[in-house]
Design an enzyme around this catalytic site. Structure first.
Site, PDB file in Angstrom:
ATOM      1  CG  HIS A 104     -18.779-134.656  27.847  1.00 66.83           C
ATOM      2  ND1 HIS A 104     -18.264-135.705  28.564  1.00 66.83           N
ATOM      3  CD2 HIS A 104     -19.259-135.199  26.695  1.00 66.83           C
ATOM      4  CE1 HIS A 104     -18.433-136.832  27.877  1.00 66.83           C
ATOM      5  NE2 HIS A 104     -19.036-136.548  26.728  1.00 66.83           N
ATOM      6  CG  ASP A 117      13.718-142.628  29.337  1.00 70.84           C
ATOM      7  OD1 ASP A 117      12.689-142.187  28.793  1.00 70.84           O
ATOM      8  OD2 ASP A 117      13.949-142.497  30.546  1.00 70.84           O
ATOM      9  CD1 TRP A 154     -17.054-131.631  20.221  1.00 70.34           C
ATOM     10  CD2 TRP A 154     -14.865-131.407  19.786  1.00 70.34           C
ATOM     11  NE1 TRP A 154     -16.746-132.416  19.143  1.00 70.34           N
ATOM     12  CE2 TRP A 154     -15.414-132.314  18.853  1.00 70.34           C
ATOM     13  CE3 TRP A 154     -13.502-131.126  19.704  1.00 70.34           C
ATOM     14  CZ2 TRP A 154     -14.650-132.917  17.857  1.00 70.34           C
ATOM     15  CZ3 TRP A 154     -12.754-131.738  18.696  1.00 70.34           C
ATOM     16  CH2 TRP A 154     -13.325-132.621  17.794  1.00 70.34           C
ATOM     17  CB  SER A 178       1.242-130.722  26.022  1.00 69.18           C
ATOM     18  OG  SER A 178       1.241-132.053  26.439  1.00 69.18           O
ATOM     19  CB  SER A 179      -0.533-132.748  21.375  1.00 75.79           C
ATOM     20  OG  SER A 179      -1.592-132.828  22.223  1.00 75.79           O
ATOM     21  CG  HIS A 202     -12.101-136.564   9.405  1.00 77.49           C
ATOM     22  ND1 HIS A 202     -13.373-136.822   9.829  1.00 77.49           N
ATOM     23  CD2 HIS A 202     -11.569-137.760   9.061  1.00 77.49           C
ATOM     24  CE1 HIS A 202     -13.614-138.115   9.716  1.00 77.49           C
ATOM     25  NE2 HIS A 202     -12.551-138.709   9.248  1.00 77.49           N
ATOM     26  CD  GLU A 257      -7.704-134.497  18.036  1.00 72.57           C
ATOM     27  OE1 GLU A 257      -6.586-134.121  17.639  1.00 72.57           O
ATOM     28  OE2 GLU A 257      -7.918-134.936  19.180  1.00 72.57           O
ATOM     29  CE1 TYR A 285     -10.256-142.734  10.440  1.00 71.04           C
ATOM     30  CE2 TYR A 285     -10.492-140.419   9.887  1.00 71.04           C
ATOM     31  CZ  TYR A 285     -10.927-141.722   9.780  1.00 71.04           C
ATOM     32  OH  TYR A 285     -12.035-142.007   9.049  1.00 71.04           O
ATOM     33  CB  SER A 345      -3.152-155.053  16.121  1.00 75.32           C
ATOM     34  OG  SER A 345      -4.103-154.389  15.345  1.00 75.32           O
ATOM     35  CG  HIS A 369     -17.153-136.488   6.260  1.00 75.68           C
ATOM     36  ND1 HIS A 369     -16.207-137.447   6.051  1.00 75.68           N
ATOM     37  CD2 HIS A 369     -17.103-136.221   7.580  1.00 75.68           C
ATOM     38  CE1 HIS A 369     -15.613-137.744   7.186  1.00 75.68           C
ATOM     39  NE2 HIS A 369     -16.126-137.015   8.124  1.00 75.68           N
ATOM     40  CG  HIS A 370     -16.850-133.236   9.927  1.00 75.81           C
ATOM     41  ND1 HIS A 370     -17.177-133.932  11.068  1.00 75.81           N
ATOM     42  CD2 HIS A 370     -15.735-133.824   9.450  1.00 75.81           C
ATOM     43  CE1 HIS A 370     -16.288-134.885  11.263  1.00 75.81           C
ATOM     44  NE2 HIS A 370     -15.402-134.851  10.303  1.00 75.81           N
ATOM     45  CB  THR A 391     -12.123-148.814   8.274  1.00 76.85           C
ATOM     46  OG1 THR A 391     -11.641-147.515   7.969  1.00 76.85           O
ATOM     47  CG2 THR A 391     -12.466-148.885   9.736  1.00 76.85           C
ATOM     48  CE  LYS A 401      -5.943-151.572  11.709  1.00 79.37           C
ATOM     49  NZ  LYS A 401      -4.550-151.436  11.344  1.00 79.37           N
ATOM     50  NE  ARG A 422     -23.362-132.967  18.067  1.00 75.07           N
ATOM     51  CZ  ARG A 422     -22.142-132.809  17.579  1.00 75.07           C
ATOM     52  NH1 ARG A 422     -21.946-132.703  16.303  1.00 75.07           N
ATOM     53  NH2 ARG A 422     -21.110-132.730  18.403  1.00 75.07           N
TER      54      ARG A 422
END
Lengths: 57, 372, 197, 545
Positions: free
Chosen positions: D91, D120, D156, D184-185, D268, D270, D272, D283, D317-318, D343, D346, D465
């Site tokens: 998932h 294009d 994950w 690909s990314s 991290h 990732e 964002y 926006s 922080h993880h 943040t 925004k 978790r």
């Protein structure tokens, strides 16, 4: 030079006036902005690390 | 717009009622250790700061949504920047953050307090149990999930402490500083008891430390908090905090029992005796991987029932259980089970589920191998 | 668009692509460079209880008799090695600046020779940098013949500048088999390294 | 609440080159499946990305529903723990790498050339290649579920050594598929950067670009910086598993904690990568439906840049519970708290845009508003998580699950849905069905909150978790979460219905489908946008102040 630093600092805070930004983008040299950005980011890291070290005693 | 308000009211009622119905246990526990209350306080402070900011920001937002609706004929103004306001809403949050960081730093410093502890406990994570060693006291034991599989599978009614009960809890004294050393035999685990406000990863090959000083006697329950494989959800932590004298008595009793068990190694054991003991140990230690009927779950966990190599090679069987297999989930049991326990479980697995080798592994033989 | 403009655009795109590819290659290399960097950083700061795996010199410094520190020794057997490792003593009490020697016994309890390695870890992490080991079995892989028993020393000094708040230092050694070195024919070529340690 | 479209102003359509045939030698496109296999048109590739992402969203969603079904009540009822772990892992992987990221890439493909006036993408053939890598990658990933020993079951975040020494045999294929998805990314990111930097309409400077383009430019830089790190980590895993190295294996002198440092150095930023383009979409939408210019355009750009820079400094922080010296804890705590500033800027800017506007509530706006509120809630819990001492209690509990789902579901995914509703008229030429869209929105909002809000409580009360079964005191929260998950999951079928109806017909949309306040260049081409646009670049005109 000081103007560049001021603009980049404003960017860090996410605050900038429209006119100032227009001026930056008309006159400014992008490389100067990028280099200043990287330097200031390093300064920021140093600053946080310094505060952390002081707080950790 | 009216529908929006109706839904909003409905949503709030729902959230509100769930809080009332579950008033017991919907927030972080205040806890019973010298620091848990402070951590709880920090949590609540930050929570309320967030609530206040949220009320202000969402207040302005919903006011705007209501007041400046197009359908009410609102005409859009034409401003799109204001340096003063922007500087304000940068500086003010920054100050609020500093306000949050100060107490957080103070608490963190207390957590890192290195003053001398009165008791050292080594906590080892293993798929899927905890092992506790009272350093320098010759007392150590495994702590396994005690909830019967029948409850998990819904064949029996679930007890009050479903999944949060163990065969042997970690017994600790109150009012003494206890230092924990954490490590793991296989993958990462994390030892966590919410009421003690201690959560620390157990890392294979490395040690981590933390400490606690419990202020109230009682039984405190927690769980493994780092995904560690199939039975990650079935690896509870139970701490029994007792008065100091009671703890000293308990420790003395445990030492005595260990000594007594060691005495029993030398005598000749009956097959049935070993089989009975072995079945219990198999159930709590081995069955989570090799399955209750020894069928295993290949490819990760080989079957023991009808395992050719196991049946034909007793020596291989004994060495494998004693030393484990590197690079697999099979740990070394030489230090974690005593000779009697090793002999029992070996005898059991050599004779259960149609493995009828007829072999009896004597504790004395195992002890001899360990002595060599 | 005029052909000139098109060509300028294409050149710009090509330049951007090459720069991006260079950045990518740099970042990929950086990821691998992080491994030794992390190691160096850990040893420098003592994060994670990582210690130097090479011998350090004893520094002759005044012994600080005003403080006594407990040094605990813990030995653990990882899976797959039929060895038993034990420290001769569970703990010693030392003054910072003092040097100490503790013997560890290794027994191979199987009837085949094998290779093992003791992986060291120190707790608390802020003490790591202040434990100087001049000799340790953990510097090298060890080989034991069938049924062999050896004693190997750990010689270490607690630095005088050990942070004042540290009262207990725990040295943990976890014994692991050395993969790919279990075949006797490989082992024969090696000299017994244990004696040099 | 029908969209109120003012009489369409006559647009100076600077040769949008819609007129069929029109001089240029466009090869007759191949027919049928080949057309889609070989297409190099940014709009068709964008559509492919979006369809792929929607499909994967449903597959990942089914996995989530399996998880929620098992957690509906205590005990093991439907699946065994082995399979449960594979479901939580799949998932996460599918939603992150195959649903959210490709959805943003799809929107980028469709909209960036339109928003900057380019004919294009800069590298059309590469674009085709990077899309077709995705079905290969995720076909491979999904096929691991059928392999002996099952698919990935280590979460994950695939922490070593659970994902190396103790992993199922299929892990090598998992690594391969992640490599392909990563390539690909990366190719997509290069293409986007090359397009934005070189293909803008004459006269359009960087600071004139719509925020969606800006946020994607910064996102693409983040991708280039961190995807190679991910590639490095999984390469090390591959070597540990297959070639006997010991990067993460303590037995061989490695360190499992190193894995976490490397993973979160990628992980991290990732996070964002999955939220910055969402900022861009919101926006664009809020000013349109507030009939007012975006407040503080420059601050918005700078705030995004600041968030991107800070995202490289907070990975620790993880890992507060992993064990770190006090200085390290403090550093990561302070750096993480700092992210709240840009943040916050925004959010304040969005609110200020609405303030004294003239607001209407069309479907895109509804989703954007829900985004602002619920993303902010996720931000608050993020701030709480940043406080290291309290994080020891939150870490690896359902509180964290609640936090990142608030940021990703009513955050990133609502922004994608908002973007889809916003641009559907441009893609199809029709407005989405108003009534169905409203149902979709309200059911989604209720479902999402019913699913994720109780998770705050179960986490604080002590539920870890990634557990397939739980103690009895968590039963009520889980019941609510499971109900909500099914409401949310099934209400997404309405979205499919909306799209199908919208493609087949509906109220015709003019070029400026959402009125004169949507001034970006995409609204200057007809609706639906013809296959080829801006073959002669438009002249960009700055809005007058």
């Amino acid at each position: 030079m000081w103007d560049v630093v001021k603009s980049v600092l404003a960017a860090f805070l996410g605050v900038q006036r429209e006119q100032q930004r227009l001026k930056d983008f008309e006159k400014g040299n992008p490389v100067a902005f990028i280099v200043t950005g990287i330097v200031l980011a390093a300064v920021l890291v140093g600053l946080i690390a310094l505060v952390a070290t002081l707080a950790a005693g | 717009m009216r529908t929006l308000l109706v839904w909003l009211a409905g949503g709030l009622t729902l959230v509100g009622s769930s809080q009332v119905a579950l008033a017991n246990g919907w927030n972080m526990p205040v806890g019973v250790s010298s620091l848990s209350g402070e951590i709880y306080g920090l949590h609540m402070t930050i929570f309320w700061i967030c609530v206040v900011i949220g009320v202000v920001v969402f207040g302005v937002m919903f006011y705007s949504l209501f007041k400046f609706r197009h359908s009410r004929g609102a005409k859009a103004a034409n401003f799109h920047e204001n340096t003063t306001v922007e500087v304000m809403w940068t500086i003010v949050p920054l100050l609020i953050l500093v306000g949050m960081a100060v107490p957080a730093t103070a608490t963190l410093q207390k957590i890192y307090d290195p003053s001398e502890a009165e008791l050292d406990v080594m906590v080892t994570g293993q798929q899927w149990r905890w092992r506790y060693e009272y350093l320098g006291e010759d007392v150590s034991f495994n702590s396994n999930l005690a909830t019967p599989r029948a409850q998990i599978n819904g064949e029996e009614e679930r007890g009050e402490h479903y999944l949060l009960e163990v065969d042997e809890p970690l017994v600790l004294p109150v009012n003494r500083k206890v230092r924990f050393l954490f490590t793991s035999d296989d993958v990462m685990h994390a030892w966590w008891v919410p009421e003690l406000a201690v959560k620390q990863d157990a890392i294979p090959g490395f040690v981590n430390e933390n400490w606690v000083e419990i202020e109230e006697p009682g039984i405190y329950r927690g769980q493994c908090a780092e995904l560690c494989g199939v039975d990650h959800g079935f690896m509870p932590v139970v701490v029994q905090a007792v008065e100091e004298e009671e703890f000293d008595e308990w420790l003395a009793e445990r030492k005595e029992a260990a000594a007594e068990e060691a005495m029993g190694v030398d005598r000749e054991w009956e097959r049935d005796e070993l089989m009975e003991r072995g079945e219990g140990i198999y159930g709590s230690i081995c069955a989570s991987c090799h399955q209750p009927e020894g069928e295993g779950s290949p490819p990760a966990f080989p079957a023991l029932a009808g395992n050719e190599q196991l049946i034909s090679d007793e020596d291989w069987h004994i060495t494998t259980v004693m030393n484990g297999v590197s690079g697999t989930a099979m740990p070394s049991f030489r230090d974690t089970l005593n000779p009697v326990e090793l002999a029992s479980v070996l005898t059991y697995t050599r004779n259960a589920w149609g493995n009828d080798t007829g072999d009896v592994v004597q504790p004395a033989d195992i002890a001899e191998r360990l002595e060599e | 668009m005029s052909p000139n403009e098109t060509r300028a655009r294409q050149a710009g795109v090509r330049r951007t692509v090459w720069r991006s590819v260079a950045a990518l290659a740099g970042m990929f290399a950086f990821a691998f460079a992080l491994v030794p960097l992390y190691d160096a950083f850990c040893r420098l700061t003592g994060i994670n209880g990582k210690v130097d795996t090479t011998a350090q010199a004893i520094v002759s410094e005044e012994v600080d008799e005003s403080r006594t520190v407990t040094v605990q020794f813990i030995t653990r057997n990882g899976a797959g090695l039929p060895w038993h490792m034990q420290a001769e003593t569970r703990q010693v009490r030392l003054h910072p600046g003092q040097t100490s020697e503790v013997n560890f016994t290794f027994r191979n309890q199987s009837d085949g020779e094998s290779w093992g390695r003791a992986v060291p870890s120190v707790s608390p992490s802020n003490a790591t940098r202040h434990v100087r080991k001049t000799s340790c079995f953990c510097f090298e892989e060890q080989q034991l013949q069938a049924g062999e028993r050896i004693e190997l020393p750990l010689v270490f000094q607690l630095a005088r500048d050990l942070p004042p708040e540290v009262h207990t230092v725990t040295l943990v050694y976890t014994l692991y088999p050395v993969e790919g070195k279990r075949q006797p024919q490989q082992a024969v070529v090696q000299t017994k390294q244990g004696e040099e340690a | 609440m029908a969209p109120k479209v003012p009489p369409q102003p006559t647009l100076e359509q600077s040769s949008t080159a819609a007129e069929a045939g029109h001089g240029h030698a466009h090869h007759a496109p191949p027919k049928g499946i080949l057309r889609w296999l070989l297409t190099t048109n940014h709009k068709e590739i964008g559509t492919l990305y979006l369809i792929f992402s929607l499909t994967m969203f449903f597959i990942g969603g089914i996995f989530a529903l399996v998880v929620r079904l098992e957690l509906f009540q205590p005990g093991l009822q439907f699946v065994r723990p082995e399979f449960f772990n594979q479901m939580t892992t799949m998932h996460g992987l599918i939603m992150v790498f195959a649903a959210v990221m490709p959805a943003f890439t799809g929107l980028a493909n469709w909209m960036i050339p339109l928003q900057i006036g380019a004919p294009d993408m800069a590298l059309p053939r590469l674009n085709n290649f990077s899309f077709w890598l995705l079905p290969v990658a995720f076909g491979l990933l999904l096929s691991t579920l059928l392999m002996p020993g099952g698919g990935p079951n280590f979460g994950w975040t695939f922490y070593a050594p659970l994902s190396t020494t103790f992993a199922p045999p299929s892990t090598t294929f998992f690594i391969l598929s992640l490599h392909i998805a990563g390539i690909s990314s990366i190719l997509g990111a290069i293409n986007i950067i090359a397009t934005i930097l070189n293909m803008r309409a004459p006269g359009m400077r960087l600071m004139d670009m719509p925020l969606f383009v800006w946020t994607w430019l910064i996102t693409a830089f983040l991708l280039i910086a961190v995807m190679p790190v991910l590639a490095g980590v999984i390469t090390m895993m591959l070597m540990d598993i297959n070639f006997g190295t010991s990067f993460f294996n303590a037995a061989g002198g490695g360190d499992p904690v190193l894995f976490q440092h490397l993973f979160w150095f990628f992980g991290h930023p990732e996070v964002y990568i999955m939220i910055l383009p969402a900022f861009g979409i919101v926006s664009a939408i809020i000013p349109t439906f507030s009939r007012k210019r975006l407040f503080g355009y420059a601050s918005m750009v700078y705030a995004v840049a600041a968030i991107a820079v800070l995202s490289f400094l907070v990975w620790g922080h993880h890992m507060f519970a992993v064990g770190m010296p006090l200085v390290g804890q403090l550093f990561f705590m302070y750096a993480t708290m700092l992210i709240a500033v840009p943040t916050g800027v925004k959010v304040f800017n969005w609110v200020a845009t609405m303030f004294r506007g003239s607001i209407s509530f069309e479907p895109p706006m509804l989703f954007a508003l829900a985004f602002v509120v619920q993303f902010t809630i996720g931000g608050f819990s993020g701030l709480m998580l940043a406080i290291a001492p309290a994080d020891f209690q939150y870490h690896d509990t359902y509180f964290v699950v609640a936090h990142f789902h608030y940021v990703l579901v009513p955050g990133a995914i609502f922004a994608i849905l908002a973007g889809a509703y916003y641009w559907l008229p441009k893609w199809t030429g029709h407005y989405p069905n108003e009534r169905l869209s409203q149902w979709h929105f309200w059911l989604s909002v209720i479902g999402v909150n019913l699913t994720f809000f109780p998770m705050h409580f179960s986490g604080l009360a002590g539920m870890p978790r990634r557990i397939p079964d739980y103690a009895l005191q968590f039963a009520d929260f889980n019941l609510a979460s499971s109900l909500g998950a099914f409401i949310f999951g099934f209400s997404q079928l309405l979205f499919v219905a909306v799209i199908v109806l919208c493609v087949r017909g509906g109220k015709k949309a003019p070029a400026q489908a959402w009125g004169e306040y949507a001034t970006d260049l995409e609204w200057s081409v007809p609706s639906p946008a013809p296959l080829h646009t801006f073959e002669t670049p438009p002249t960009f005109e700055r809005p007058a102040h």
